[in-house]
Design an enzyme around this catalytic site. Structure first.
Site, PDB file in Angstrom:
ATOM      1  N   HIS A 143     -33.732 -24.148   8.997  1.00 25.38           N
ATOM      2  CA  HIS A 143     -34.393 -25.111   9.881  1.00 25.38           C
ATOM      3  C   HIS A 143     -35.919 -24.978   9.849  1.00 25.38           C
ATOM      4  CE1 HIS A 143     -35.613 -22.211  12.963  1.00 25.38           C
ATOM      5  NE2 HIS A 143     -34.520 -21.562  12.598  1.00 25.38           N
ATOM      6  N   HIS A 152     -39.376 -24.640  -6.383  1.00 24.61           N
ATOM      7  CA  HIS A 152     -38.016 -24.400  -6.870  1.00 24.61           C
ATOM      8  C   HIS A 152     -37.426 -23.243  -6.078  1.00 24.61           C
ATOM      9  CE1 HIS A 152     -35.307 -23.346 -10.609  1.00 24.61           C
ATOM     10  NE2 HIS A 152     -34.609 -23.444  -9.492  1.00 24.61           N
TER      11      HIS A 152
HETATM   12  C1  LIG Z   1     -40.211 -11.490 -11.941  1.00 24.02           C
HETATM   13  C2  LIG Z   1     -40.010 -12.036 -13.340  1.00 24.02           C
HETATM   14  C3  LIG Z   1     -40.618 -13.454 -13.409  1.00 24.02           C
HETATM   15  C4  LIG Z   1     -40.729 -11.132 -14.303  1.00 24.02           C
HETATM   16  O1  LIG Z   1     -40.521 -11.572 -15.599  1.00 24.02           O
HETATM   17  P1  LIG Z   1     -41.344 -10.881 -16.812  1.00 24.02           P
HETATM   18  O2  LIG Z   1     -42.810 -11.057 -16.549  1.00 24.02           O
HETATM   19  O3  LIG Z   1     -40.776 -11.403 -18.082  1.00 24.02           O
HETATM   20  O4  LIG Z   1     -41.054  -9.344 -16.587  1.00 24.02           O
HETATM   21  P2  LIG Z   1     -40.233  -8.306 -17.508  1.00 24.02           P
HETATM   22  O5  LIG Z   1     -38.808  -8.731 -17.638  1.00 24.02           O
HETATM   23  O6  LIG Z   1     -41.039  -8.083 -18.747  1.00 24.02           O
HETATM   24  O7  LIG Z   1     -40.292  -6.998 -16.600  1.00 24.02           O
HETATM   25  C5  LIG Z   1     -41.515  -6.333 -16.334  1.00 24.02           C
HETATM   26  C6  LIG Z   1     -41.212  -5.225 -15.343  1.00 24.02           C
HETATM   27  O8  LIG Z   1     -40.915  -5.793 -14.057  1.00 24.02           O
HETATM   28  C7  LIG Z   1     -39.595  -5.396 -13.645  1.00 24.02           C
HETATM   29  N1  LIG Z   1     -38.965  -6.585 -13.022  1.00 24.02           N
HETATM   30  C8  LIG Z   1     -38.813  -7.797 -13.591  1.00 24.02           C
HETATM   31  N2  LIG Z   1     -38.214  -8.614 -12.726  1.00 24.02           N
HETATM   32  C9  LIG Z   1     -37.987  -7.916 -11.602  1.00 24.02           C
HETATM   33  C10 LIG Z   1     -37.378  -8.228 -10.374  1.00 24.02           C
HETATM   34  N3  LIG Z   1     -36.910  -9.453 -10.124  1.00 24.02           N
HETATM   35  N4  LIG Z   1     -37.324  -7.269  -9.428  1.00 24.02           N
HETATM   36  C11 LIG Z   1     -37.803  -6.026  -9.672  1.00 24.02           C
HETATM   37  N5  LIG Z   1     -38.386  -5.671 -10.843  1.00 24.02           N
HETATM   38  C12 LIG Z   1     -38.475  -6.605 -11.785  1.00 24.02           C
HETATM   39  C13 LIG Z   1     -38.875  -4.985 -14.919  1.00 24.02           C
HETATM   40  O9  LIG Z   1     -37.841  -4.085 -14.649  1.00 24.02           O
HETATM   41  C14 LIG Z   1     -39.999  -4.376 -15.697  1.00 24.02           C
HETATM   42  O10 LIG Z   1     -40.259  -3.084 -15.196  1.00 24.02           O
HETATM   43  P3  LIG Z   1     -40.750  -1.869 -16.160  1.00 24.02           P
HETATM   44  O11 LIG Z   1     -42.107  -2.316 -16.653  1.00 24.02           O
HETATM   45  O12 LIG Z   1     -40.799  -0.709 -15.246  1.00 24.02           O
HETATM   46  O13 LIG Z   1     -39.748  -1.788 -17.247  1.00 24.02           O
HETATM   47  C15 LIG Z   1     -38.511 -12.178 -13.730  1.00 24.02           C
HETATM   48  O14 LIG Z   1     -37.925 -10.919 -14.057  1.00 24.02           O
HETATM   49  C16 LIG Z   1     -37.668 -12.801 -12.649  1.00 24.02           C
HETATM   50  O15 LIG Z   1     -37.222 -12.184 -11.667  1.00 24.02           O
HETATM   51  N6  LIG Z   1     -37.399 -14.110 -12.829  1.00 24.02           N
HETATM   52  C17 LIG Z   1     -36.567 -14.877 -11.962  1.00 24.02           C
HETATM   53  C18 LIG Z   1     -35.772 -15.848 -12.795  1.00 24.02           C
HETATM   54  C19 LIG Z   1     -34.823 -16.660 -11.953  1.00 24.02           C
HETATM   55  O16 LIG Z   1     -34.736 -16.529 -10.755  1.00 24.02           O
HETATM   56  N7  LIG Z   1     -34.098 -17.541 -12.584  1.00 24.02           N
HETATM   57  C20 LIG Z   1     -33.159 -18.356 -11.844  1.00 24.02           C
HETATM   58  C21 LIG Z   1     -33.152 -19.760 -12.275  1.00 24.02           C
HETATM   59  S1  LIG Z   1     -32.043 -20.664 -11.229  1.00 24.02           S
END
Ligand SMILES: CC(C)(COP(=O)(O)OP(=O)(O)OC[C@H]1O[C@@H](n2cnc3c(N)ncnc32)[C@H](O)[C@@H]1OP(=O)(O)O)[C@@H](O)C(=O)NCCC(=O)NCCS
Length: 213
Positions: A143, A152
């Site tokens: 709400h 998004h």
């Molecule tokens: C946050 C996010 C954008 C980061 O992506 P990225 O820049 O490619 O990051 P990486 O995968 O290279 O990870 C980098 C570091 O962050 C950490 N990390 C990435 N995503 C994380 C998350 N959601 N929570 C906690 N840590 C996270 C990784 O473990 C990594 O840690 P390390 O350096 O200690 O190994 C991505 O992981 C994410 O959560 N995306 C959401 C996607 C989503 O919701 N999709 C749904 C569509 S409906």
């Protein structure tokens, strides 16, 4: 009263979907579930086949003017690209895609033009959702939330009451946002993050509690 900022549905509509991708498939499914017609897809990928999930690939996005009798929806997950395309298309009527299994309060909710609300999403009273937003499968918009354009809310993410989210911000899958918070524009809230404080600076926030990365 629930109102869409565009025309409310009065008859079957023909819809051109921009973006022949996974998100485009889900949008096509919503169009069909609503008893409307998918005219086809416009997409700039030159390697697409003639048909995508059974519907014609009509051409590149710049050819949109051939289809101005239909309504349009931009089915592209990336908010920056979605905004760019939405601004480029002139004189189009937008289709707002609400899955029949989404629960949208009739009490004072607004869903902006071109927004997608997927199955099992819940939008509760007083929520204001901007234009070209995505409320993904099973997401909860509680709400009095205020979501600006191009936001998004990913699959299963939850926004508690009276949360506001700035333009183009992406709330990742399964993230939770505590009540009465503000998240500014241009943020990425990582998958599974729990936001417990206002976020005032654009950037990527992850973890429990969410911190800037
Ligand atoms: C946050 C996010 C954008 C980061 O992506 P990225 O820049 O490619 O990051 P990486 O995968 O290279 O990870 C980098 C570091 O962050 C950490 N990390 C990435 N995503 C994380 C998350 N959601 N929570 C906690 N840590 C996270 C990784 O473990 C990594 O840690 P390390 O350096 O200690 O190994 C991505 O992981 C994410 O959560 N995306 C959401 C996607 C989503 O919701 N999709 C749904 C569509 S409906």
């Amino acid at each position: 009263m629930h109102k869409m900022t565009g025309d409310d549905k009065t008859m079957n509509q023909s819809v051109v979907i921009i973006g022949a991708s996974g998100h485009g498939k889900v949008v096509a499914d919503i169009v069909i579930e609503n008893g409307d017609q998918v005219v086809g897809f416009l997409d700039d990928n030159p390697n697409l086949p003639e048909k995508f999930i059974g519907f014609p690939v009509l051409g590149i996005i710049d050819e949109y003017q051939k289809y101005l009798d239909a309504k349009f929806i931009v089915a592209i997950g990336n908010a920056i690209i979605r905004e760019k395309i939405a601004n480029k298309l002139k004189n189009v009527k937008w289709y707002t895609a609400i899955h029949p299994a989404a629960v949208i309060s009739k009490l004072d909710t607004v869903i902006g033009d071109g927004t997608v609300v997927m199955a099992n999403a819940v939008v509760n009273p007083g929520a204001r959702i901007g234009r070209q937003c995505i409320i993904n499968t099973g997401a909860i918009v509680e709400h009095d939330n205020k979501l600006e354009d191009y936001v998004h809310v990913s699959v299963g993410a939850k926004l508690a009451g009276t949360v506001s989210v700035g333009k183009t911000t992406w709330i990742g899958i399964g993230a939770s946002i505590r009540n009465n918070l503000e998240i500014c524009a241009d943020c990425m809230i990582g998958a599974g993050a729990v936001v417990v404080k206002d976020i005032k600076e654009a950037g990527t926030y992850v973890g429990v509690p969410a911190r800037k990365r």
